[in-house]
Design an enzyme around this catalytic site. Structure first.
Site, PDB file in Angstrom:
ATOM      1  N   TYR A  56      17.272  -5.402  71.005  1.00 36.35           N
ATOM      2  CA  TYR A  56      16.903  -5.171  72.393  1.00 36.35           C
ATOM      3  C   TYR A  56      16.997  -3.710  72.874  1.00 36.35           C
ATOM      4  O   TYR A  56      16.074  -3.033  73.424  1.00 36.35           O
ATOM      5  CB  TYR A  56      17.734  -5.901  73.418  1.00 36.35           C
ATOM      6  N   PHE A 108     -11.710   7.357  81.529  1.00 31.04           N
ATOM      7  CA  PHE A 108     -12.100   6.004  80.958  1.00 31.04           C
ATOM      8  C   PHE A 108     -11.961   5.033  82.152  1.00 31.04           C
ATOM      9  O   PHE A 108     -11.206   5.189  83.101  1.00 31.04           O
ATOM     10  CB  PHE A 108     -10.914   5.937  79.776  1.00 31.04           C
ATOM     11  N   ASP A 109     -12.639   4.005  81.768  1.00 25.94           N
ATOM     12  CA  ASP A 109     -12.684   2.960  83.012  1.00 25.94           C
ATOM     13  C   ASP A 109     -11.164   2.368  83.406  1.00 25.94           C
ATOM     14  O   ASP A 109     -11.009   2.156  84.777  1.00 25.94           O
ATOM     15  CB  ASP A 109     -13.380   1.688  82.742  1.00 25.94           C
ATOM     16  N   ASP A 199      -4.976  12.001  78.222  1.00 27.46           N
ATOM     17  CA  ASP A 199      -5.174  10.562  77.693  1.00 27.46           C
ATOM     18  C   ASP A 199      -5.759  10.712  76.439  1.00 27.46           C
ATOM     19  O   ASP A 199      -6.924  10.891  76.116  1.00 27.46           O
ATOM     20  CB  ASP A 199      -6.195  10.061  78.629  1.00 27.46           C
ATOM     21  N   ALA A 201      -5.999   8.489  73.554  1.00 29.60           N
ATOM     22  CA  ALA A 201      -6.105   7.654  72.647  1.00 29.60           C
ATOM     23  C   ALA A 201      -7.028   8.013  71.034  1.00 29.60           C
ATOM     24  O   ALA A 201      -6.551   7.558  70.112  1.00 29.60           O
ATOM     25  CB  ALA A 201      -7.311   6.474  73.117  1.00 29.60           C
ATOM     26  N   LYS A 242      -6.194   2.773  69.092  1.00 35.12           N
ATOM     27  CA  LYS A 242      -7.225   3.689  68.651  1.00 35.12           C
ATOM     28  C   LYS A 242      -6.515   4.385  67.549  1.00 35.12           C
ATOM     29  O   LYS A 242      -6.348   3.873  66.522  1.00 35.12           O
ATOM     30  CB  LYS A 242      -7.663   4.411  69.751  1.00 35.12           C
ATOM     31  N   HIS A 434     -18.727  -6.536  83.849  1.00 34.10           N
ATOM     32  CA  HIS A 434     -19.676  -6.480  82.411  1.00 34.10           C
ATOM     33  C   HIS A 434     -19.126  -7.753  81.775  1.00 34.10           C
ATOM     34  O   HIS A 434     -19.546  -8.405  80.672  1.00 34.10           O
ATOM     35  CB  HIS A 434     -19.772  -5.231  81.851  1.00 34.10           C
TER      36      HIS A 434
HETATM   37  C1  LIG Z   1      -8.754   2.378  75.151  1.00 32.75           C
HETATM   38  C2  LIG Z   1      -8.531   3.427  76.296  1.00 32.75           C
HETATM   39  C3  LIG Z   1      -7.515   3.372  77.122  1.00 32.75           C
HETATM   40  C4  LIG Z   1      -6.789   2.090  77.461  1.00 32.75           C
HETATM   41  O1  LIG Z   1      -6.198   1.508  76.649  1.00 32.75           O
HETATM   42  P1  LIG Z   1      -5.870   0.197  76.129  1.00 32.75           P
HETATM   43  O2  LIG Z   1      -5.013  -0.008  75.204  1.00 32.75           O
HETATM   44  O3  LIG Z   1      -7.284  -0.677  76.147  1.00 32.75           O
HETATM   45  O4  LIG Z   1      -5.416  -0.660  77.493  1.00 32.75           O
HETATM   46  C5  LIG Z   1      -7.230   4.345  78.025  1.00 32.75           C
HETATM   47  N1  LIG Z   1      -8.001   5.551  77.829  1.00 32.75           N
HETATM   48  C6  LIG Z   1      -8.813   5.737  76.806  1.00 32.75           C
HETATM   49  C7  LIG Z   1      -9.354   6.896  76.295  1.00 32.75           C
HETATM   50  C8  LIG Z   1      -9.021   4.708  76.038  1.00 32.75           C
HETATM   51  O5  LIG Z   1     -10.202   4.886  74.860  1.00 32.75           O
END
Ligand SMILES: *Cc1c(COP(=O)(O)O)cnc(C)c1O
Length: 443
Positions: A56, A108-109, A199, A201, A242, A434
């Protein structure tokens, strides 16, 4: 999963109400919906899973993950989370308040979602070149410092808790940000005393593009470039689905101990204890290994060259695509591809559905459906570009698959003049429509 007949696909997509998210995976032959969590883990990752430590608190798998992240990025403080948006949720719970303004390149969204959820605003300060698909610019993810300067003038630095730079910039087509631009953002942020968060990814793909396209970095290793990139930031959020090459996971990494301390409270509340944050020990072990693999030149070269191979096959046939190609996907300019479909009938979605019907390949619309309605007027927001994204999962498909995808698009391109109508909405959710929208064909 298997090849199918057109007549079956006609029925399946009708049953799915013309929403590609509603398809069952066995109804899809080649799945280019997303590169998120869809990569194949290596034998080294699978064997790392076998040694996962499920304690844990203080598990060895966490220690190894933390050491890997710190050695790659230089950030000493690491908080695991269950995925990228969870990292955003935890960090923004500390940093973003009502009325704040968060500038950066195109957010990102989910990032935008977590900012707007807190009644703050995300401002896109990407360079203008990003909006012209046929214009060559090696770093279309770059931030326009002038646009940011304007925002600081208008809102004042008190309302700007941070600058977020997305590497690579997903929303503009997986486009990279140059080291020169990251440095410029850093010194701009320093002049106002505002932190910079990446950010991250697809940070490894961004490093690859710096090595290949930016003068002075030809002889740097990917790891050297990664380290230098992150030296321009105060912290990062990461979707490990990613460039972590795992199916699930995320993390936050930070320089500031006090920010880390504040974030731990939210991590414990929303994610889990600070040495696992929603991840199993074995998943952290696989992620540590995945990060090592994703930051080798050999891996990145074969990954990105596969994506570009598909882009080149499409361009040869005159199909309009976003140039230069990004890291994780080829973006088809649906507006140019299907000039006769009215924009009110969802051009990007129409093309994505044609691709599925033609070939069983599942792509994704990046256009009006995704852009959703204006929250005030409830009118459709028409984005500057109607696109279809062909997103390539990591280490899953072969060159043969890419040839098949290219042939499918070529077939449609040859009969594009016959495609003159699209779809209308039968049902839509109030936000993020979407994913669950239901459509009908206009004949
Ligand atoms: C995929 C992504 C996110 C969100 O990550 P999740 O693992 O899908 O929650 C945030 N920022 C970018 C640039 C991404 O490609």
């Amino acid at each position: 999963m298997y090849p199918s007949r057109r007549s079956d696909r006609e029925q399946w997509i009708k049953d799915a109400r013309y929403n590609l998210f509603n398809l069952k995976s066995h109804q899809v032959f080649i799945d280019l919906l997303t590169d998120s969590g869809t990569g194949a883990m290596s034998q080294e990752q699978w064997s790392a899973m076998m040694s996962g430590d499920e304690s844990y608190a203080g598990s060895q798998s966490f220690e190894r993950l933390k050491e890997t992240i710190t050695s790659l990025t230089g950030f000493p403080h690491v908080l695991p989370t269950h995925q990228g948006r969870a990292a955003e949720n935890v960090l923004f719970s500390v940093m973003v308040s009502e009325g704040d303004v968060v500038p950066g390149n195109a957010h990102f969204d989910t990032t935008k979602g977590h900012i707007e959820f807190r009644k703050a605003s995300a401002f896109d300060c990407t360079i203008d070149a990003a909006n012209d698909t046929s214009l060559y610019h090696p770093f279309k993810g770059n931030v326009d410092i002038g646009k940011m300067e304007n925002l600081f003038q208008v809102y004042g630095k008190e309302r700007i808790p941070m600058i977020i730079v997305t590497i690579t910039c997903n929303s503009t087509g997986g486009q990279p940000v140059s080291m020169e631009n990251l440095k410029a953002v850093r010194s701009f942020a320093d002049s106002y005393g505002v932190p910079v968060i990446f950010d991250s990814a697809r940070f490894a793909e961004n490093a690859y593009f710096i090595k290949i396209r930016e003068k002075g970095y030809e002889n740097h290793s990917i790891r050297e470039i990664v380290k230098e990139m992150f030296s321009m930031a105060d912290g990062m959020t990461m979707s490990s689905k990613k460039d972590g090459i795992v199916n699930m996971g995320g993390f936050i990494a930070l320089n500031s101990k006090s920010l880390y301390r504040e974030a731990t409270t939210y991590n414990i509340m929303f994610e889990g204890y600070i040495t696992y944050g929603g991840m199993s020990g074995r998943d952290m072990a696989a992620l540590a290994q995945g990060l090592e693999e994703a930051t080798t030149f050999e891996y990145l070269e074969s990954r990105i060259k596969q994506v570009h191979y598909l882009g080149e096959r499409l361009m040869e046939s005159g199909i309009p695509v976003q140039e230069p190609f990004g890291g994780h996907a080829i973006f088809v300019d649906a507006g140019k591809f299907l000039p006769h479909v009215p924009r009110e009938e969802y051009i990007g979605q129409t093309l994505a559905l044609e691709i599925y019907l033609e070939s069983g390949v599942r792509a994704v619309e990046i256009g009006t459906l995704l852009a959703d309605r204006d929250p005030e007027t409830r009118e459709n927001r028409y984005p500057r570009l109607e696109m279809v994204r062909l997103t390539i999962p990591r280490r899953v498909y072969t060159r043969n698959h890419m040839d098949y995808v290219a042939a499918a698009l070529q077939n449609i391109y040859q009969r594009r003049e016959e495609i003159t109508t699209g779809y209308r909405i039968r049902y839509e959710a109030p936000i993020m429509r979407h994913f669950t929208v239901e459509l009908e064909r206009i004949s």
